[in-house]
Design an enzyme around this catalytic site. Structure first.
Site, PDB file in Angstrom:
ATOM      1  N   SER A  75      35.356  31.774  28.139  1.00  7.71           N
ATOM      2  CA  SER A  75      35.135  33.211  28.284  1.00  7.71           C
ATOM      3  C   SER A  75      36.408  34.001  28.006  1.00  7.71           C
ATOM      4  CB  SER A  75      34.664  33.536  29.709  1.00  7.71           C
ATOM      5  OG  SER A  75      33.547  32.757  30.067  1.00  7.71           O
TER       6      SER A  75
HETATM    7  N1  SAH Z   1      33.272  28.794  32.573  1.00 15.99           N
HETATM    8  C1  SAH Z   1      33.481  28.286  31.236  1.00 15.99           C
HETATM    9  C2  SAH Z   1      32.656  29.067  30.222  1.00 15.99           C
HETATM   10  C3  SAH Z   1      31.838  28.133  29.440  1.00 15.99           C
HETATM   11  S1  SAH Z   1      30.552  28.806  28.446  1.00 15.99           S
HETATM   12  C4  SAH Z   1      34.960  28.259  30.889  1.00 15.99           C
HETATM   13  O1  SAH Z   1      35.772  28.742  31.676  1.00 15.99           O
HETATM   14  O2  SAH Z   1      35.323  27.718  29.830  1.00 15.99           O
HETATM   15  C5  SAH Z   1      29.125  28.384  29.423  1.00 15.99           C
HETATM   16  C6  SAH Z   1      28.938  26.945  29.746  1.00 15.99           C
HETATM   17  O3  SAH Z   1      27.723  26.840  30.488  1.00 15.99           O
HETATM   18  C7  SAH Z   1      28.785  25.998  28.552  1.00 15.99           C
HETATM   19  O4  SAH Z   1      29.712  24.966  28.648  1.00 15.99           O
HETATM   20  C8  SAH Z   1      27.362  25.496  28.671  1.00 15.99           C
HETATM   21  O5  SAH Z   1      27.186  24.155  28.244  1.00 15.99           O
HETATM   22  C9  SAH Z   1      27.119  25.618  30.167  1.00 15.99           C
HETATM   23  N2  SAH Z   1      25.710  25.674  30.553  1.00 15.99           N
HETATM   24  C10 SAH Z   1      24.687  26.323  29.953  1.00 15.99           C
HETATM   25  N3  SAH Z   1      23.539  26.115  30.618  1.00 15.99           N
HETATM   26  C11 SAH Z   1      23.853  25.327  31.686  1.00 15.99           C
HETATM   27  C12 SAH Z   1      23.099  24.765  32.756  1.00 15.99           C
HETATM   28  N4  SAH Z   1      21.767  24.962  32.886  1.00 15.99           N
HETATM   29  N5  SAH Z   1      23.746  23.999  33.665  1.00 15.99           N
HETATM   30  C13 SAH Z   1      25.074  23.775  33.571  1.00 15.99           C
HETATM   31  N6  SAH Z   1      25.839  24.281  32.581  1.00 15.99           N
HETATM   32  C14 SAH Z   1      25.236  25.046  31.644  1.00 15.99           C
END
Ligand code: SAH
Length: 236
Positions: A75
């Site tokens: 993000s």
């Molecule tokens: N907080 C992260 C942002 C990652 S983007 C950071 O600091 O880098 C969002 C993430 O959510 C992705 O890695 C994606 O695979 C995950 N995601 C999406 N749907 C999900 C679910 N149902 N359960 C767990 N993770 C999920």
């Protein structure tokens, strides 16, 4: 023989990951309304360039989301700061310092690179994080270990939360769903706060949900945001 002095860009302060570059990001966040010094300090301290591919390290202190593989993104720092600030402000009050108190327990859905979880851990919170893509989680865990951060994590569909470890004083969802996920609001402790992007193709908004001591829910919309979608099912 004296070893030849090799001037690494880092050593002479010109590196794209140097303290000066990081401080510039902090000033930008401050200018865009982030005021909590604890949050700004955590962002100053946690090396975001170690949470992206080496090829992208020089862009790690720009206020922008960056690709982390598997179609996912780390993000934008402002979004991480805003969510973290909202979480901290909404956590139930802790007993006076000096008393032996457990840290607030927080749950993150969507570990991704591990950066948001690292920020929460750096703030002294007890962090639990869930990621559905196994490979992203493995890499994030290596980063937690390398930085000495204590983060509990699991490979699962975060839409069911982590009931065995709840209830949580705070919950951050870092992927967008068309509506708030009920299992997660249920795992929020009374007096707790949940921050999540809500919405689909028509645009997303960052939502704060507070659960009163009596269980009453108060919902506030904070800002328009762009997140990858919250998806179902596990990937190795
Ligand atoms: N907080 C992260 C942002 C990652 S983007 C950071 O600091 O880098 C969002 C993430 O959510 C992705 O890695 C994606 O695979 C995950 N995601 C999406 N749907 C999900 C679910 N149902 N359960 C767990 N993770 C999920």
């Amino acid at each position: 023989m004296t070893p030849r002095l090799r001037l690494q860009p880092e050593a002479i302060g010109l590196g794209m990951t140097s303290q000066r570059v990081r401080d510039r990001l902090i000033e930008r966040l401050r200018g865009n309304g982030i005021a909590d010094e604890r949050v700004l300090n955590a962002i100053r301290t946690v090396p975001r360039h170690l949470f992206v591919d080496e090829a992208l390290a020089t862009r790690a202190y720009e206020d922008t989301a960056l690709p982390i593989g598997h179609g996912q993104t780390i993000s934008q720092p402002w979004v991480v700061a805003k969510m973290t600030e909202t979480l901290l402000a909404g956590l139930p009050p802790r007993p006076p310092s000096g008393s032996i108190a457990a840290p607030a327990r927080v749950l993150e859905i969507g570990t991704g690179s591990g950066y948001q979880a690292a920020i929460l851990a750096a703030l002294g919170l007890e962090v639990h994080t869930v990621e559905r893509i196994g490979e992203l989680l493995r890499v994030a865990r290596k980063r937690f270990r390398a930085l000495g951060l204590n983060v509990r994590s699991k490979h699962d569909d975060g839409r069911i939360g982590w009931s065995g470890n709840g209830p949580f004083d705070g919950i951050l969802v870092t992927a967008a769903a068309p509506a708030l996920v009920e299992a997660l609001t249920e795992q929020l402790a009374p007096g707790g706060v949940l921050v999540a992007p809500v919405g689909g193709g028509g645009g997303q908004v960052l939502v704060r949900l507070r659960k009163g001591a009596d269980g009453a829910i108060e919902r506030t919309e904070l800002a328009p945001v762009v997140f990858v979608p919250l998806l179902s099912g596990l990937i190795d």
